[in-house]
Motif scaffolding. Structure first.
Motif, PDB file in Angstrom:
ATOM      1  N   ALA A   1     -55.309   7.770  -4.559  1.00  0.00           N
ATOM      2  CA  ALA A   1     -54.810   6.887  -5.472  1.00  0.00           C
ATOM      3  C   ALA A   1     -55.007   5.414  -5.354  1.00  0.00           C
ATOM      4  CB  ALA A   1     -53.265   6.878  -5.779  1.00  0.00           C
TER       5      ALA A   1
ATOM      6  N   ASP B   1     -47.356  10.074 -13.635  1.00  0.00           N
ATOM      7  CA  ASP B   1     -47.276   8.620 -13.259  1.00  0.00           C
ATOM      8  C   ASP B   1     -45.662   8.490 -12.691  1.00  0.00           C
ATOM      9  OD1 ASP B   1     -46.267   8.958 -15.963  1.00  0.00           O
ATOM     10  OD2 ASP B   1     -46.184   6.591 -16.428  1.00  0.00           O
TER      11      ASP B   1
ATOM     12  N   LEU C   1     -51.861   9.736  -2.102  1.00  0.00           N
ATOM     13  CA  LEU C   1     -51.451   8.467  -2.463  1.00  0.00           C
ATOM     14  C   LEU C   1     -52.730   7.339  -1.957  1.00  0.00           C
ATOM     15  CD1 LEU C   1     -47.398   8.050  -1.204  1.00  0.00           C
ATOM     16  CD2 LEU C   1     -48.566   7.281  -3.693  1.00  0.00           C
TER      17      LEU C   1
ATOM     18  N   TRP D   1     -43.314   8.691  -5.483  1.00  0.00           N
ATOM     19  CA  TRP D   1     -43.937   8.926  -4.070  1.00  0.00           C
ATOM     20  C   TRP D   1     -44.312   7.723  -3.574  1.00  0.00           C
ATOM     21  CZ3 TRP D   1     -47.997  13.318  -5.447  1.00  0.00           C
ATOM     22  CH2 TRP D   1     -47.549  14.310  -5.445  1.00  0.00           C
ATOM     23  N   ARG D   2     -44.773   6.791  -4.320  1.00  0.00           N
ATOM     24  CA  ARG D   2     -45.144   5.474  -3.771  1.00  0.00           C
ATOM     25  C   ARG D   2     -43.989   4.536  -3.206  1.00  0.00           C
ATOM     26  NH1 ARG D   2     -47.805   0.916  -7.527  1.00  0.00           N
ATOM     27  NH2 ARG D   2     -45.531   0.439  -7.820  1.00  0.00           N
TER      28      ARG D   2
ATOM     29  N   TYR E   1     -46.107   9.669  -9.147  1.00  0.00           N
ATOM     30  CA  TYR E   1     -46.766   8.560  -8.552  1.00  0.00           C
ATOM     31  C   TYR E   1     -45.877   7.586  -7.965  1.00  0.00           C
ATOM     32  CZ  TYR E   1     -49.701   4.460  -7.341  1.00  0.00           C
ATOM     33  OH  TYR E   1     -50.177   3.487  -6.849  1.00  0.00           O
TER      34      TYR E   1
ATOM     35  N   CYS F   1     -53.548   9.189 -12.086  1.00  0.00           N
ATOM     36  CA  CYS F   1     -52.947  10.294 -12.040  1.00  0.00           C
ATOM     37  C   CYS F   1     -53.236  11.622 -12.820  1.00  0.00           C
ATOM     38  CB  CYS F   1     -51.232   9.849 -12.821  1.00  0.00           C
ATOM     39  SG  CYS F   1     -50.699   8.699 -11.989  1.00  0.00           S
TER      40      CYS F   1
END
Length: 100
Positions: free
Chosen positions: A27, A48, A24, A54-55, A51, A41
């Motif tokens: 990213a 995505d 992260l 997780w975010r 991502y 990604c």
């Protein structure tokens, strides 16, 4: 019959909390340079959807906080299991006491 092109499919990997936090952070750096989410990604080897998941779950957390959260979740699960076992034992004892 068509051939499956494995290069088009991402192999599912397991990441621990520390690896997710590091990805992260990477990213964030990539996105701060103006890169699009899809390309970022692809660079990191994640989808995505992963991502964004997780975010949502880990966004803004430090590794120490994630470890603490995971430890609390494990402890919570252990305590719930203990309560369930005690409740079941209590019900069995009540049935025996009533003569059933």
């Amino acid at each position: 019959m068509s051939k499956i092109r494995w290069s088009n499919y991402m192999i599912k990997k397991k990441y621990n909390s520390e690896q997710i936090i590091r990805l992260l952070r990477q990213a964030e750096v990539i996105l701060s340079h103006g890169e699009h989410v899809i390309r970022m990604c692809k660079q990191l080897g994640i989808s995505d959807a992963t991502y964004y998941k997780w975010r949502k779950e880990y966004g803004g957390m430090e590794i120490s906080k994630v470890k603490r959260l995971k430890n609390l979740e494990v402890e919570n699960m252990r305590l719930k299991r203990a309560i369930a076992e005690l409740t079941l034992s209590n019900l069995i004892l009540k049935d025996v006491a009533e003569g059933n």
